[in-house]
Design an enzyme around this catalytic site. Structure first.
Site: not given
Length: 297
Positions: A45-48, A77
């Site tokens: 994912l873009v960020e975790t 986000h």
């Protein structure tokens, strides 16, 4: 094996499927940074993020934020989406309409309005400063924007939690149809130790004041569907450059249509220049995570 809580959310959208995905892990207090990175790389994912007990007075919780490649100090986000997950899981409650997130950028407040599925959260962006302006601010910038009719504000290199190059297009249609040189954006990002290039254009659409596209090639992402930190920096740049302008107190943002999303964000600008970036988030996946945290390789 550890049995932990894992949520996946869609952030900055009115309906699921329009925003930016985020993974949130609860209960990984004993995980090493290597184990967190390994899991974030696996989710792709873009960020975790990982929600942990706070270690500073006044913080509601502590947050660690990972891209698939490295840990980062702050991002918009993940902050807004993780706050939604915290409320969903009952880990913390808002006091006087605020949560306080501890992260590597400090303790940042988040405004909470509404309840349940209608909750809207906005994170206070870190203070920003304009480091350089103009097409000549970097050797790679002029070539990257060659042929683009630019807007009234000059391109700028801005820092505040993250570092981004910003450029205003004169025309919304040109921005939406732009096919940038992604290799050139990556070279610009790595040369300046920044996330990459974020471009924006003013809009006549009554639903939003700006259209934004973000290309965070510095962390290996081609185009981001919803960029909280970048939008915070745009808001700070506008507030400093046009303190009496039509967008100086805030506006709404459209982002992500060019890659099949429809993200919506609000940027609110207080009288003292404080920037808040917010929107709605939706819990899409809620379940149990089994992950071998002892394996750090």
């Amino acid at each position: 094996m550890d049995a932990l809580r894992f949520l996946q959310l869609d952030v900055f959208c009115d309906q699921p499927g329009g925003g930016n995905p985020l993974g949130v892990v609860f209960g990984a207090h004993h995980w090493s940074a290597q184990a967190m990175q390994r899991f974030a790389t696996w989710t792709n994912l873009v960020e975790t993020t990982f929600v942990l007990p706070p270690s500073l007075d006044g913080a509601s919780y502590r947050l660690r934020i990972f891209t698939p490649h490295r840990e980062i100090a702050f991002a918009g986000h993940p902050s807004v989406g993780s706050a939604c997950a915290v409320l969903h899981e009952g880990v913390a409650e808002a006091r006087d309409g605020l949560l306080h997130q501890q992260c590597d950028a400090g303790v940042l407040p988040l405004r909470v309005s509404g309840t349940g599925r209608e909750v809207v959260l906005a994170v206070q962006a870190p203070a920003a400063q304009v480091l350089r302006t103009g097409l000549d601010a970097d050797p790679g910038l002029a070539g990257l924007l060659d042929g683009i009719r630019l807007g009234p504000l000059p391109p700028a290199f801005v820092e505040g939690g993250r570092r981004w190059w910003l450029a205003e297009f004169a025309d919304e249609h040109a921005l939406r149809g732009w096919h940038p040189d992604h290799a050139a954006i990556a070279a610009l990002a790595h040369a300046s130790d920044s996330l990459g290039l974020c471009v924006f254009a003013r809009s006549d659409d009554p639903a939003f004041g700006l259209v934004v596209r973000a290309f965070p090639a510095g962390v290996g992402i081609v185009e981001d569907p919803a960029s909280g930190a970048a939008n915070g920096l745009i808001g700070a740049y506008l507030a400093q450059a046009e303190p009496e302008g039509p967008l100086a107190s805030g506006y709404h943002v459209s982002q992500g249509r060019e890659i099949g999303r429809d993200a919506r964000m609000s940027v609110d600008i207080d009288g003292d220049g404080t920037i808040w970036v917010g929107g709605r988030s939706h819990v899409v996946v809620s379940g149990t995570l089994d992950w071998p945290s002892a394996v750090d390789a």
